[in-house]
Design a protein around this motif. Sequence first.
Motif, PDB file in Angstrom:
ATOM      1  N   LEU A  50      -5.752  -9.172   0.291  1.00  0.00           N
ATOM      2  CA  LEU A  50      -6.584  -8.040  -0.101  1.00  0.00           C
ATOM      3  C   LEU A  50      -7.067  -7.280   1.129  1.00  0.00           C
ATOM      4  CD1 LEU A  50      -9.214  -7.934  -2.899  1.00  0.00           C
ATOM      5  CD2 LEU A  50      -9.802  -7.029  -0.657  1.00  0.00           C
ATOM      6  N   PHE A  51      -7.566  -7.998   2.132  1.00  0.00           N
ATOM      7  CA  PHE A  51      -8.013  -7.347   3.364  1.00  0.00           C
ATOM      8  C   PHE A  51      -6.845  -6.675   4.081  1.00  0.00           C
ATOM      9  CE2 PHE A  51     -12.105  -8.982   2.698  1.00  0.00           C
ATOM     10  CZ  PHE A  51     -12.970  -8.550   3.698  1.00  0.00           C
ATOM     11  N   HIS A  52      -5.693  -7.332   4.091  1.00  0.00           N
ATOM     12  CA  HIS A  52      -4.506  -6.784   4.747  1.00  0.00           C
ATOM     13  C   HIS A  52      -4.139  -5.430   4.160  1.00  0.00           C
ATOM     14  CE1 HIS A  52      -0.417  -7.160   6.647  1.00  0.00           C
ATOM     15  NE2 HIS A  52      -0.107  -6.356   5.632  1.00  0.00           N
ATOM     16  N   GLU A  53      -4.004  -5.382   2.843  1.00  0.00           N
ATOM     17  CA  GLU A  53      -3.600  -4.126   2.208  1.00  0.00           C
ATOM     18  C   GLU A  53      -4.672  -3.051   2.361  1.00  0.00           C
ATOM     19  OE1 GLU A  53      -0.636  -3.715   1.517  1.00  0.00           O
ATOM     20  OE2 GLU A  53      -0.024  -5.818   1.547  1.00  0.00           O
ATOM     21  N   CYS A  59       0.864  -1.181   0.000  1.00  0.00           N
ATOM     22  CA  CYS A  59       0.000   0.000   0.000  1.00  0.00           C
ATOM     23  C   CYS A  59       0.896   1.225   0.000  1.00  0.00           C
ATOM     24  CB  CYS A  59      -0.897   0.001   1.244  1.00  0.00           C
ATOM     25  SG  CYS A  59      -1.918   1.489   1.425  1.00  0.00           S
ATOM     26  N   SER A  60       0.579   2.177  -0.834  1.00  0.00           N
ATOM     27  CA  SER A  60       1.331   3.426  -0.847  1.00  0.00           C
ATOM     28  C   SER A  60       0.360   4.589  -1.005  1.00  0.00           C
ATOM     29  CB  SER A  60       2.360   3.445  -1.985  1.00  0.00           C
ATOM     30  OG  SER A  60       1.724   3.327  -3.246  1.00  0.00           O
ATOM     31  N   ALA A  61       0.843   5.770  -0.679  1.00  0.00           N
ATOM     32  CA  ALA A  61       0.031   6.973  -0.822  1.00  0.00           C
ATOM     33  C   ALA A  61       0.671   7.883  -1.856  1.00  0.00           C
ATOM     34  CB  ALA A  61      -0.110   7.699   0.509  1.00  0.00           C
ATOM     35  N   ASN A  96      -3.532   0.371  -3.425  1.00  0.00           N
ATOM     36  CA  ASN A  96      -3.236  -1.017  -3.059  1.00  0.00           C
ATOM     37  C   ASN A  96      -2.735  -1.738  -4.296  1.00  0.00           C
ATOM     38  OD1 ASN A  96      -5.729  -2.039  -0.524  1.00  0.00           O
ATOM     39  ND2 ASN A  96      -3.897  -0.767  -0.383  1.00  0.00           N
ATOM     40  N   VAL A  97      -1.551  -2.337  -4.201  1.00  0.00           N
ATOM     41  CA  VAL A  97      -0.967  -3.087  -5.308  1.00  0.00           C
ATOM     42  C   VAL A  97      -0.833  -4.546  -4.886  1.00  0.00           C
ATOM     43  CG1 VAL A  97       0.960  -3.275  -6.924  1.00  0.00           C
ATOM     44  CG2 VAL A  97       0.324  -1.037  -5.996  1.00  0.00           C
ATOM     45  N   CYS A  98      -1.364  -5.455  -5.700  1.00  0.00           N
ATOM     46  CA  CYS A  98      -1.278  -6.882  -5.434  1.00  0.00           C
ATOM     47  C   CYS A  98      -0.766  -7.598  -6.679  1.00  0.00           C
ATOM     48  CB  CYS A  98      -2.640  -7.444  -5.014  1.00  0.00           C
ATOM     49  SG  CYS A  98      -3.312  -6.714  -3.498  1.00  0.00           S
TER      50      CYS A  98
END
Length: 674
Positions: A462-465, A420-422, A439-441
């Motif tokens: 997905l939930f984590h990020e 995850c980045s901003a 969110n990048v997966c």
Amino acid sequence: MTNPLLAPWDTPFDLPPYDTIRDEDFAPAVETALDEGRAAIKAITDQADAPTFANTIEALECADETLGRVLGAFYAVAGADATPAREDLMRVFSPKLAAYGSEITMNADLFARIETLWQARDTLELTEEQARVLMLTRRGFVRAGAQLEGAARSRLGEIKERLASLGTQFTQNLLADERDWFLPLAEADLEGLPDFVKATARAAGAERGQDGPVVTLSRSLIVPFLQFSPRRDLRQKAFAAWVARGANGGETDNRAVAAEILKLREERAALLGYDSFAAYKLETEMAETPDAVRELLMAVWEPARAMAEADADVLTGMMRADGINGDLEPWDWRYYAEKRRKAEHDLDEAEVKPFLQLDRMIEAAFSCAHRLFGIEARPVDVPLYHPDCRAWEITRDGEHLALFIGDYFARASKRSGAWCSAMRSQQKLAGNIRPVVINVCNFAKPEAGQPALLSYDDARTLFHEFGHALHQMLSDVTYESISGTSVARDFVELPSQLYEHWLEVPEVLAEFATHADTGAPMPADMLDRLLKAKNFDQGFATVEYVASALVDLAFHEGSAPEDVMQRQAEVLTDIGLPRAIPMRHASPHFAHVFSGDGYSSGYYSYMWSEVMDADAFEAFEDAGDAFDPATAQALHDHVLSRGGSVDAKALYTRFRGRLPGVEALLKGRGLTAA
């Protein structure tokens, strides 16, 4: 022509205008932004007025506004959609930005103003948040070498620049190995694989211009291949390539890179007066000392290893039943563990996956956040950096909170992992600035026209990020330097790991786990079996993680090793790593530790945060409702909205009333009888 990165962004949500930005725009934009930053710092130090919080600390907070915008746009694409031009830019930017950072932190006039404020802090009538920002600013300058003089000062600047270059080199070497290797499969090699693995392999082959299916080093493909392929020879070949990333010789070999990084970190710590880099790094974390980290890891290691060794005996017996008399090998573990899971829990991932559609799991993450924190997510059509990306406006009570971007599918141009980045962080100093969060997966991309299906581990990711994203989106502070995830490294994983728990709430899966073809909800008995099996193979998962964390700690606690692989082997031998379980991240591809300083000496932090997340979710369980409004409000008010505005231990104590022990973690992982 005006550089689109420097012109006003007339775009929805003030997004970078990716439809007009070219790679060649980034370098001149960065140079202009650096010049602006230097001018802003000079304006602070040249003023005749005595230092105040506003004319020094707040001015420093705003000094790099343009640079932040430009780099936010660049790094969003650099890791998720690399091109040769962008990789060249990263190699140029890394030392340049490190040198610029040193210019600021070693600016004697600037530090003198900060020090004046620090010495007079008790008379400044600062708010709690301002006092925190002043402390963190001064501490950051000191830890960056502001008090060094002469040769030591110059040497530290050289070290920072070299470390920045080496971190970029490590990352790009790893990406090259992951991008370039694949294993072609004949149709006969697909025998025994579930349809979703076959489809993913064919899609990967098409992406790489092959006529048939391939196995790549993307976790979303290689892990299910290792789980399901009955071809032991192919599993061995694929596994060998996976663990050899960064250690294949030639220009992309990371072993010497890692060794140089460790030596430079050791020298950096010594220049700053610390016994080791681990002592330097952990000083500002919740753990505080290497001894505290080791105590936690070893408390988990012993029961986890015992469980893993017992599991290895069971899997070896299954292998014997198949007529294989050799030792259980690392490329055998996932295959026999999957067979065991089906036998003991009547769970077949191929049957579960159709119920875990990507779109429905995204809906589930949004729905839980709505029930907990009142947010709404609305899809929006905006210019993004890749066609796979999609975006949602996040609101609450009609008020704009954030723009959320999801980039979910694996591709050759994307580095491995999930993050995850901003692109822009929340702050109020320059107005009510709301964040843009990504969110990048690396989920397997389906064939055209087919729904994307996730494993249960994928859904947890997905939930984590999204938990990280909530930490950014719900931030409500004045200063960007303490916004969102700008917290202690061993606290930053609390919101993300805590959010994973809501995937395990039965009513969530009952609503959103629906079959891709029929739309039918997951059968109640399957849901029950899935949740009961959540700790299946937990010995393996815990051992591979803790082994990596202990190696990371050992690398940074003593003298830097000449040979990282030898030191890695020594640590694994000392702790008694079961032979069929490799560490999760071998040193040549341990990007958490070597691509930058973020998780160096800090890979343990996932487990430190897990101690808290297990205890935090118990607060909801004690309330009798996973969506208890009062508990959710307390979580919002004391953790998610506060960023780094308060010490992490104080934040958690305000939420829970006390600090947690390791018991909830052991219970949650099934490592105790309780």
